[in-house]
Design a protein around this motif. Structure first.
Motif, PDB file in Angstrom:
ATOM      1  N   GLU A  76     -13.076-148.560  18.421  1.00  5.69           N
ATOM      2  CA  GLU A  76     -11.676-147.958  18.350  1.00  5.69           C
ATOM      3  C   GLU A  76     -11.258-148.023  16.907  1.00  5.69           C
ATOM      4  OE1 GLU A  76      -8.800-151.128  19.855  1.00  5.69           O
ATOM      5  OE2 GLU A  76      -9.777-149.989  21.552  1.00  5.69           O
ATOM      6  N   HIS A  77     -10.320-147.026  16.688  1.00  7.78           N
ATOM      7  CA  HIS A  77      -9.537-146.996  15.368  1.00  7.78           C
ATOM      8  C   HIS A  77      -8.137-146.373  15.685  1.00  7.78           C
ATOM      9  CE1 HIS A  77      -8.640-146.543  11.168  1.00  7.78           C
ATOM     10  NE2 HIS A  77      -8.179-145.514  11.455  1.00  7.78           N
ATOM     11  N   HIS A  78      -6.954-146.979  15.136  1.00  6.73           N
ATOM     12  CA  HIS A  78      -5.660-146.564  15.329  1.00  6.73           C
ATOM     13  C   HIS A  78      -4.912-145.544  14.391  1.00  6.73           C
ATOM     14  CE1 HIS A  78      -1.402-146.759  17.198  1.00  6.73           C
ATOM     15  NE2 HIS A  78      -1.113-146.903  15.944  1.00  6.73           N
ATOM     16  N   VAL A  79      -4.577-144.657  14.699  1.00  6.74           N
ATOM     17  CA  VAL A  79      -3.909-143.342  13.958  1.00  6.74           C
ATOM     18  C   VAL A  79      -2.354-143.698  13.907  1.00  6.74           C
ATOM     19  CG1 VAL A  79      -5.882-142.266  13.187  1.00  6.74           C
ATOM     20  CG2 VAL A  79      -4.170-141.540  14.987  1.00  6.74           C
ATOM     21  N   SER A  80      -1.689-143.434  13.020  1.00  8.15           N
ATOM     22  CA  SER A  80      -0.289-143.596  12.872  1.00  8.15           C
ATOM     23  C   SER A  80       0.515-142.174  12.182  1.00  8.15           C
ATOM     24  CB  SER A  80       0.242-144.873  12.579  1.00  8.15           C
ATOM     25  OG  SER A  80       1.635-145.039  12.626  1.00  8.15           O
ATOM     26  N   ARG A  81       1.148-141.667  13.047  1.00  7.06           N
ATOM     27  CA  ARG A  81       2.294-140.839  12.371  1.00  7.06           C
ATOM     28  C   ARG A  81       1.352-139.696  11.486  1.00  7.06           C
ATOM     29  NH1 ARG A  81       7.706-141.568  12.764  1.00  7.06           N
ATOM     30  NH2 ARG A  81       7.947-140.407  11.080  1.00  7.06           N
ATOM     31  N   VAL A  82       0.442-139.076  11.882  1.00  7.36           N
ATOM     32  CA  VAL A  82      -0.419-137.984  11.282  1.00  7.36           C
ATOM     33  C   VAL A  82       0.320-136.703  11.531  1.00  7.36           C
ATOM     34  CG1 VAL A  82      -2.665-136.955  11.205  1.00  7.36           C
ATOM     35  CG2 VAL A  82      -2.442-139.471  11.475  1.00  7.36           C
ATOM     36  N   ALA A  83       0.620-135.852  10.448  1.00  9.99           N
ATOM     37  CA  ALA A  83       1.269-134.570  10.684  1.00  9.99           C
ATOM     38  C   ALA A  83       0.252-133.384  11.199  1.00  9.99           C
ATOM     39  CB  ALA A  83       1.819-134.350   9.170  1.00  9.99           C
TER      40      ALA A  83
END
Length: 360
Positions: A76-83
């Protein structure tokens, strides 16, 4: 075989030996039978232990092969506040989520060195297909929609893995949210103002084209508003005629002008004009001349000096036996003090008794 199984096997072997020994003594078995019984009692436990050991080895190998046959490499991988774009230009959604994926068999696109990048790209492509068709003002609704769409494992464009997303959170930039709130308030105020404007237009149209179209329509409307009070409506005919004429920017019809009440100032002017006209038709009297003289001296109506001076002149004229002229002066300039209510004698200018008026 476990320790308990071994103990049970030995116990059963001993028990069977005792039973067979008792049976052999009772039946008086021959020697060869006793030799066979001894061999069986020794061989049975050994054979049981051997069979149990072989069975355990086969089960362990099969279980280990089953566990290692198809290993699952789940990461798994976490992404944050991608437009992500929205339906409105310059208003972007900001997505945060946990991306999960399963690697598939390589499909000829080369060795997969960064599966997290492929998985994130696949998830963002699926999310962008949704957000670019949604308005930014519905951010919470779009978030729930993305949670449902991205909850399934689907292959990426290369076919090397399948990806999904969990814990999807969708927000906006703080300044964009403030602008949207401000725009929403302006739209609401504009809608209220538009409704009020239409209401006022409708009301003006109703009054101008229906109620105040002419005096007759105004009278019918006024009669209905006052619960069919005919007397009051008749009293207000002049007012309705003036109101109708003002609304249509026309003059009051000739046949209705007599119904219009005149202001108090105009009535006083007309009465004064009538008195002046009546005075001009007759010859001036001593009272008229005295009035002009008193006015020239600056003694106006209601002035105490004017009343006292007029009374003194009246008394002087009365001494000359001109009683009618004196009475005329008293009536005009001092009506309340012309005659006393008790004996009919006019009071003296100094407050004492006066001489009897012989000519009255």
């Amino acid at each position: 075989m476990t320790t308990g199984c071994k103990s049970t096997t030995v116990f059963l072997t001993i028990l069977c030996g005792l039973v067979l020994t008792t049976l052999g003594v009772t039946e008086q078995w021959p020697m060869w039978a006793w030799a066979t019984l001894s061999v069986l009692l020794v061989a049975a436990p050994v054979l049981a232990f051997r069979v149990a050991a072989l069975r355990r080895s086969s089960v362990s190998v099969a279980f280990e092969e089953h566990l290692t046959a198809a290993p699952i490499d789940r990461t798994e991988h976490h992404v944050s506040r991608v437009a992500l774009p929205s339906q409105w230009n310059d208003y972007d959604f900001l997505i945060s989520a946990t991306v999960r994926w399963d690697a598939l068999i390589a499909s000829g696109h080369g060795r997969m060195l960064n599966p997290a990048g492929l998985a994130v790209e696949a998830v963002l492509d699926r999310a962008r297909a949704i957000t670019e068709q949604r308005e930014p003002g519905r951010v919470s609704l779009v978030q729930h929609e993305l949670n449902g769409v991205l909850s399934s494992l689907l292959p990426d464009s290369t076919g090397q893995l399948q990806a999904m997303a969990e814990d999807v959170r969708l927000t906006l930039h703080e300044h964009d949210q403030e602008r949207l709130d401000s725009l929403a308030g302006v739209r609401k105020d504009q809608a209220v103002w538009e409704h009020r404007r239409k209401y006022e237009q409708s009301k003006r149209k109703y009054l101008g084209e229906d109620v105040l179209k002419d005096t007759g329509s105004a009278v019918v409307w006024w009669l209905a508003k006052n619960d069919e009070q005919v007397g009051r409506t008749v009293e207000d005919l002049g007012m309705l005629a003036r109101l109708t004429s003002a609304a249509n920017d026309t003059d009051v019809p000739e046949r209705l002008r007599d119904l219009i009440p005149q202001p108090r100032g105009e009535q006083d002017s007309e009465e004064l004009s009538e008195r002046q006209a009546a005075a001009s038709e007759r010859a001036p009297t001593a009272a008229d001349h005295l009035a002009d003289a008193l006015n020239a001296l600056g003694l106006e109506d209601g002035d105490t000096q004017r009343r006292l001076l007029a009374k003194q002149i009246a008394d002087a004229i009365r001494d000359q036996e001109q009683h009618e002229t004196a009475d005329d002066l008293v009536r005009r300039f001092d009506p309340p003090a012309a005659f006393a209510p008790d004996d009919g004698e006019p009071p003296d200018s100094t407050g004492g008794a006066t001489r009897p008026a012989s000519g009255i």
